[in-house]
Design a protein around this motif. Structure first.
Motif, short mmCIF file in Angstrom:
data_model
loop_
_atom_site.label_atom_id
_atom_site.label_comp_id
_atom_site.label_asym_id
_atom_site.label_seq_id
_atom_site.Cartn_x
_atom_site.Cartn_y
_atom_site.Cartn_z
N GLN A 3 11.39 3.22 8.36
CA GLN A 3 11.39 1.87 7.82
C GLN A 3 10.11 1.14 8.15
N ASP A 4 9.47 1.47 9.27
CA ASP A 4 8.24 0.79 9.66
C ASP A 4 6.99 1.60 9.31
N ALA A 5 7.13 2.61 8.47
CA ALA A 5 5.99 3.45 8.10
C ALA A 5 5.19 2.76 7.00
N ARG A 6 4.29 1.87 7.39
CA ARG A 6 3.58 1.04 6.42
C ARG A 6 2.68 1.86 5.51
N VAL A 7 2.07 2.89 6.06
CA VAL A 7 1.20 3.73 5.23
C VAL A 7 2.00 4.41 4.14
N ALA A 11 1.67 3.91 0.03
CA ALA A 11 1.42 5.06 -0.85
C ALA A 11 2.46 5.12 -1.97
N LEU A 12 3.73 4.98 -1.60
CA LEU A 12 4.79 5.03 -2.61
C LEU A 12 4.76 3.80 -3.51
N ASP A 13 4.31 2.67 -2.98
CA ASP A 13 4.17 1.48 -3.81
C ASP A 13 3.13 1.70 -4.90
N ALA A 14 2.04 2.39 -4.54
CA ALA A 14 1.01 2.70 -5.53
C ALA A 14 1.55 3.62 -6.61
N VAL A 15 2.41 4.56 -6.20
CA VAL A 15 3.00 5.50 -7.16
C VAL A 15 3.92 4.77 -8.14
N THR A 16 4.82 3.93 -7.62
CA THR A 16 5.76 3.24 -8.52
C THR A 16 5.05 2.26 -9.43
N HIS A 18 1.99 2.66 -10.53
CA HIS A 18 1.30 3.49 -11.52
C HIS A 18 2.27 3.96 -12.60
N LEU A 19 3.51 4.28 -12.20
CA LEU A 19 4.52 4.74 -13.16
C LEU A 19 5.14 3.59 -13.95
N GLY A 20 4.85 2.35 -13.53
CA GLY A 20 5.36 1.19 -14.25
C GLY A 20 6.83 0.91 -14.00
N VAL A 21 7.36 1.31 -12.83
CA VAL A 21 8.78 1.10 -12.55
C VAL A 21 9.01 -0.02 -11.54
N GLY A 22 7.94 -0.68 -11.10
CA GLY A 22 8.10 -1.78 -10.16
C GLY A 22 7.34 -1.54 -8.88
N SER A 23 7.65 -2.36 -7.89
CA SER A 23 6.97 -2.30 -6.60
C SER A 23 7.90 -1.74 -5.53
N TYR A 24 7.57 -0.57 -5.03
CA TYR A 24 8.37 0.06 -3.97
C TYR A 24 8.41 -0.83 -2.72
N ALA A 25 7.30 -1.51 -2.44
CA ALA A 25 7.21 -2.34 -1.25
C ALA A 25 8.18 -3.52 -1.31
N GLU A 26 8.53 -3.97 -2.50
CA GLU A 26 9.40 -5.13 -2.66
C GLU A 26 10.87 -4.75 -2.79
N TRP A 27 11.18 -3.46 -2.91
CA TRP A 27 12.56 -3.03 -3.06
C TRP A 27 13.28 -3.03 -1.71
N ASP A 28 14.61 -3.17 -1.76
CA ASP A 28 15.39 -3.02 -0.52
C ASP A 28 15.60 -1.53 -0.25
N GLU A 29 16.19 -1.22 0.91
CA GLU A 29 16.33 0.18 1.31
C GLU A 29 17.22 0.98 0.37
#
Length: 203
Positions: A3-7, A11-16, A18-29
């Motif tokens: 949960q605290d793995a910011r890197v 990385a996953l936020d950049a992927v989502t 790029h795919l146009g599905v939203g922001s991984y960083a803003e999603w809940d668990e």
């Protein structure tokens, strides 16, 4: 992912994004876990290998049978976008000789082969038409504590492998038929080269 793995989150936020599905960083668990399970194309291969062993030491020869098991985690990076370097990443764990393999040297001399736990990292790319190239890093983490490096090329059902470790050169051929693999290898070892013929089944 922790949960605290910011890197990892970035990385996953950049992927989502790029795919146009939203922001991984803003999603809940719950949403993060759902996307990882449902959207991310991941394979978890499991393999069981029955093998015949032959070892030579000067004029002495030994043979035996054994059983290996393995588990992997694979992801195709091309699902994140076409890149020249994009390919299939595999991280695998393996335990050899789980059945208590014995090498028979003749004249009543038997040698018990200790199980070896190892992990491997493999990356494969479609670099040429009809041929997939890749590299392999393997580390025996239990008994020998040896690291080996190798390359492999796959064309259709046939794969050629070769590499180098602390004990010397190793090479092999693997033939695939559906989920079954017939594998021959020769590996340098401290007590003489070891030849291995194995039939492997993967799920």
């Amino acid at each position: 992912l922790r949960q605290d793995a910011r890197v990892h989150v970035r990385a996953l936020d950049a992927v989502t994004r790029h795919l146009g599905v939203g922001s991984y960083a803003e999603w809940d668990e719950a949403r993060r876990a759902g996307w990882l399970v449902e959207e991310l194309e991941v394979e978890i291969p499991v393999g069981v290998s029955f093998k015949l062993l032959h070892q030579s030491l000067d004029a002495w020869h030994a043979s035996g049978v054994g059983l290996d098991v393995g588990l992997g985690f694979a992801v195709d990076l091309r699902q994140f976008g076409e890149r020249p370097w994009a390919g299939r990443l595999l991280v695998a764990w393996r335990m050899t000789d789980v059945s208590g393999t014995r090498l028979r040297w003749g004249q009543g001399i038997n040698q018990e082969v200790e199980p070896v736990r190892s992990w491997a990292l493999s990356y494969t790319m479609d670099d040429s038409p009809g041929i997939r190239w890749g590299f392999l890093l393997q580390h025996d983490a239990w008994v020998r504590r040896e690291t080996r490096f190798g390359l492999h090329a796959t064309a259709g059902r046939l794969q050629v492998l070769g590499g180098l470790g602390a004990s010397g050169l190793h090479y092999g051929l693997r033939l695939r038929a559906w989920k079954a693999y017939l594998y021959f290898s020769r590996q340098a070892a401290q007590l003489g080269d070891v030849e291995r013929l194995a039939l492997e089944w993967r799920w």
